[in-house]
Scaffold this active site. Structure first.
Site, PDB file in Angstrom:
ATOM      1  N   ARG A  77     -89.220  59.504  22.016  1.00 63.18           N
ATOM      2  CA  ARG A  77     -89.027  60.713  23.030  1.00 63.18           C
ATOM      3  C   ARG A  77     -88.929  61.183  24.559  1.00 63.18           C
ATOM      4  O   ARG A  77     -88.467  61.632  25.005  1.00 63.18           O
ATOM      5  CB  ARG A  77     -90.267  61.734  22.528  1.00 63.18           C
ATOM      6  CG  ARG A  77     -90.151  63.046  22.711  1.00 63.18           C
ATOM      7  CD  ARG A  77     -90.898  63.880  22.191  1.00 63.18           C
ATOM      8  NE  ARG A  77     -90.351  64.949  20.948  1.00 63.18           N
ATOM      9  CZ  ARG A  77     -89.967  65.952  21.367  1.00 63.18           C
ATOM     10  NH1 ARG A  77     -89.859  66.591  22.219  1.00 63.18           N
ATOM     11  NH2 ARG A  77     -89.610  66.345  19.546  1.00 63.18           N
ATOM     12  N   GLU A 110     -95.998  72.403  22.719  1.00 64.44           N
ATOM     13  CA  GLU A 110     -96.553  71.255  23.898  1.00 64.44           C
ATOM     14  C   GLU A 110     -95.274  71.505  25.312  1.00 64.44           C
ATOM     15  O   GLU A 110     -96.016  71.515  25.708  1.00 64.44           O
ATOM     16  CB  GLU A 110     -95.914  69.878  23.168  1.00 64.44           C
ATOM     17  CG  GLU A 110     -95.748  69.808  21.681  1.00 64.44           C
ATOM     18  CD  GLU A 110     -94.836  68.247  21.017  1.00 64.44           C
ATOM     19  OE1 GLU A 110     -94.580  69.366  20.409  1.00 64.44           O
ATOM     20  OE2 GLU A 110     -95.641  67.638  20.800  1.00 64.44           O
TER      21      GLU A 110
END
Ligand code: LUZ
Ligand code: MOS
Length: 750
Positions: free
Chosen positions: A304, A706
């Protein structure tokens, strides 16, 4: 709609693992862990501990009937250390006693001797010694080498971002008890009930159907309970397996801080190439991730980082490489943002560096490079429904950035001992588990014969309000009032083979499954209502607990239709499975379309520093956020504000510290500072960017867990601006957190 948990939360009636009424014969566990970061265990003597009155048994790797292995992605992590220990805090044994206090006393009586081995604490040291979790990965687009050669400006530098303690208010814990025929039920404070079930079964050497995992809710997770809630439950399961008695344990704060992994610290380097028109033409980054002593989720976190290496900018030539470095720290793990924040901090640092050298403002470079429709991400996905510029423009205009900026300049002219700084921070976060096979969920919906409804999903409520959203979806699809719907606990027997509640995707994945299940039920009930009212099925709809015919309220209630369905033997339960469409990724090429969509936004942050003390205050953070078509603004704004506050902690004050021996020094709340009300921004303002939302988001209400954390990266650069205006000699550093101590040093640096 109010968060459905608010009533019981406020009254202290919400149930957590520690609130479950225990059986009279419950035993208590305490983990015995390594007090060296890397060593061979030369001897352990449990005899004094075992002899203590009230100690029932001490379990070690020798008591494991199945595999001594809990690694999720890579099988490199034993439940209990055998011959060697690889981090300070690594579990070696579980002491089970009649009370927790006795178990704690017993722990002190265990005698252990070690032969010490070299300890690696930093990622760079690990890379130099070729100590890696897995081979490095590189995302590549265009030809960075060639592009750098043709750039007007090229800058290189290094950055560091420290780890972060999750500090969920409810520490790790579990309560396990025996059922019949060797089956075990485990109440766990986990984001991933299936991971607990699968791993317990593997360690015990029993089929998964013997293990039932139940989650009521968590007092916070933040990623810290995606993988690392598992070992405790497995240990309790192991003890139950042998003792046939219930076993409970909750880590106290010290044990939790010492034994669990955190956000990954990153040591990174960058090279950025720009032209006179401020366009970033080429970007190269190398990320050294401090993975700790085992893989845990590190490889996925590393991936990520690469996905977010260019944040919300279009860069035509990119080369980004990440190394998962194996050190002797507790295995670092998922933490809100999952490597994305670490990646974004590096490109924002590179932009700050370039801006200083080119004598332009950071926001001028940022603005010149924002993503546009149909731009390609370095991983091959084409950006669609891009909200980068709309959020940027909304922030600038709604909050009058130019005026705020002039105010800062003016303040700094007039003040010697206080300086202000301002920053813009755009974000872009991909929504989906980067591991495509994980993007699915199921819902099991029962309509009971009195018309009330029970909804089970894979979603774990951890304070983020997902149950409220699930309830809203069910209620809206079925056309019934909220008090008719109950959200059930998360249980592996009702909803199986689940992905963890993570990746900001929980409401999307589970909400879509709830929507599908409720639509099926509604169509069956519509047929019942149509025959009852002798009209065509297409005329039927449900609203406000009533049946409508061609949009007109009939005299027939929801309850009446449900009881008629019972008489006609129509199925009133439905199980639906949702898998995100469209997504794919080819790791052999590092290209694909991994994300269902992206979430965008822009924050403006203003800080004031006290140039005598080095202390600072975040004056205001103003955010233009891409909620899509939010189904619950109260819940979503809560996520934005909470994410921001948590990110500010990471960027400014939370300082994890290990010594050279690999011992955690910041092992209590007296030495590890987290943001409190005094360090929160004095003013937080959130506006929604006007957008349509996205088809793949639940009811077009975009994922929100997030992304907002990354707005806080702007705080770092606002502080940097303020320091610069006090001390022109300050040499920009990219070393987070920017603690008051570091600010003070920077202010007086020559
Ligand atoms: N967990 C995970 C995550 O397993 N995969 C992901 O892509 C992810 N992303 C964010 C947070 N947790
Ligand atoms: Mo996570 S970092 O468990 O979404």
């Amino acid at each position: 709609m109010k968060n459905i948990d608010s009533y019981t939360h406020v009254r202290g009636e919400s149930l957590y693992v520690d609130d479950i009424i225990t059986r009279h014969d419950t035993l208590y566990g305490v983990v015995f862990d390594a007090s060296k970061a890397h060593a061979v265990i030369t001897s352990i003597d449990y005899s004094k501990a075992e002899a203590l009155n009230g100690v029932v048994k001490i379990f070690t790797h020798q008591d494991i009937p199945g595999e001594n292995q809990i690694g999720g992605i890579i099988a490199d992590e034993p439940l209990f250390a055998e011959k060697e220990v690889h981090f300070w805090g690594q579990p070696i044994a579980l002491i089970v006693a009649e009370t927790e206090l006795i178990a704690r006393k017993a722990r002190k009586l265990i005698e252990i001797a070690y032969e010490e081995l070299p300890v690696i604490v930093t990622a760079r040291e690990a890379k130099e010694k070729a100590s890696l979790i897995s081979p490095p990965r590189t995302f590549k687009m265009g030809d960075a080498d060639r592009a750098f050669a043709a750039c007007d400006f090229v800058y290189e530098g290094e950055t560091f971002s420290n780890g972060q303690e999750h500090l969920y208010l409810e520490s790790q814990g579990c309560y396990a008890f025996p059922l019949e025929n060797g089956a075990i039920k485990i109440f766990s404070s986990t984001q991933g009930p299936t991971a607990v079930q699968r791993t317990t079964a593997k360690v015990l050497g029993v089929p998964m159907h013997k293990i039932e995992v139940e989650v009521i809710r968590l007092g916070g997770g933040f990623g810290g309970k995606e993988d690392q809630a598992t070992p405790w439950s497995v240990m309790a399961g192991l003890a139950v397996h042998h003792l046939k008695k219930p076993v409970k344990f909750i880590l106290n704060r010290h044990d939790d801080l010492r034994m669990t992994g955190k956000r990954h610290p990153y040591e990174s380097s960058y090279k950025i190439g720009l032209n006179k028109d401020l366009k970033i033409v080429a970007y190269e980054a190398e990320f050294l991730q401090n993975a700790g002593a085992a893989a845990d989720l590190s490889t996925a976190v590393a991936e990520r980082t690469l996905f977010h290496a260019t944040n919300s900018y279009f860069v035509p030539n990119v080369m980004a490489t990440v190394y998962s470095c194996k050190t002797n720290l507790p295995p670092n793990t998922a933490f809100r943002g999952f490597g994305g924040p670490q990646g974004m901090f590096v490109i924002e640092s590179a932009i700050a560096h370039a801006a200083r050298e080119m004598q332009v403002r950071r926001d001028e470079i940022q603005q010149a490079n924002l993503l546009n429709e149909n731009d390609e991400f370095p991983y091959g996905q084409i950006a669609r429904q891009v909200i980068a510029r709309p959020s940027w423009t909304t922030a600038k205009e709604k909050f009058n950035f130019e005026k705020l900026r002039e105010g800062v300049v003016d303040f700094n002219h007039k003040n010697d001992h206080f300086k202000k700084g301002i920053s813009m921070m755009p974000i872009c976060f991909g929504i989906s588990f980067t591991n495509t096979p994980m993007n699915h969920a199921r819902a099991l919906v029962h309509i009971y014969q009195d018309g009330s409804v029970g909804v089970s999903t894979a979603a774990v409520e951890m304070g983020q309000g997902v149950n409220t959203k699930m309830l809203q979806v069910a209620q809206e699809v079925l056309g019934i009032s909220a008090n008719k719907v109950k959200l059930e606990t998360t249980n592996t027997t009702r909803v199986a083979n689940t992905s963890p509640s993570a990746a900001s995707s929980t409401a999307d994945l589970n909400g879509k499954a709830v929507e599908m299940a409720c639509k099926s039920l509604k169509s069956r009930l519509s047929a019942v209502a149509a025959s009852l009212l002798k009209v065509d099925i297409t005329a039927i709809s449900f609203h406000g607990d009533s049946v409508y015919v061609n949009g007109e309220k009939s005299g027939t209630s929801w309850e009446k239709v449900v009881s008629q369905a019972m008489l006609e033997r129509v199925a009133l339960s439905e199980n639906a499975h949702y898998a995100t469409p469209e997504i794919h990724f080819d790791k052999s090429k590092e290209k694909g379309h991994p994300f269902a969509y992206h979430v965008y936004g822009t924050a403006i942050t203003t800080v004031t520093i006290d140039c005598i003390r080095g202390t600072y205050e975040v004056e205001e953070v103003k955010m233009a956020h891409d909620f899509g078509a939010s189904i619950n603004m109260a819940v979503d704004v809560g996520q934005v504000e909470g994410g921001l506050a948590q990110g500010i902690g990471w960027m400014t004050m939370e300082e994890i510290s290990y010594n050279k021996e690999g011992r955690l020094l910041s092992n209590a709340l007296s030495t590890y500072k987290v943001p409190d009300i005094f360090s929160a921004p004095k003013k937080i303002e959130t506006v929604a960017v006007a957008t349509d939302g996205h088809e793949h988001a639940i009811k077009k209400s975009k994922a929100v867990g997030e992304p907002p954390l990354m707005y806080a990266i702007g705080t770092y650069f606002a502080i940097q601006e303020a320091v610069k205006s006090f001390n022109p000699n300050y040499h920009l550093k990219y070393d987070a957190p920017f603690t008051p101590e570091k600010v003070l040093m920077a202010l007086y640096e020559k």
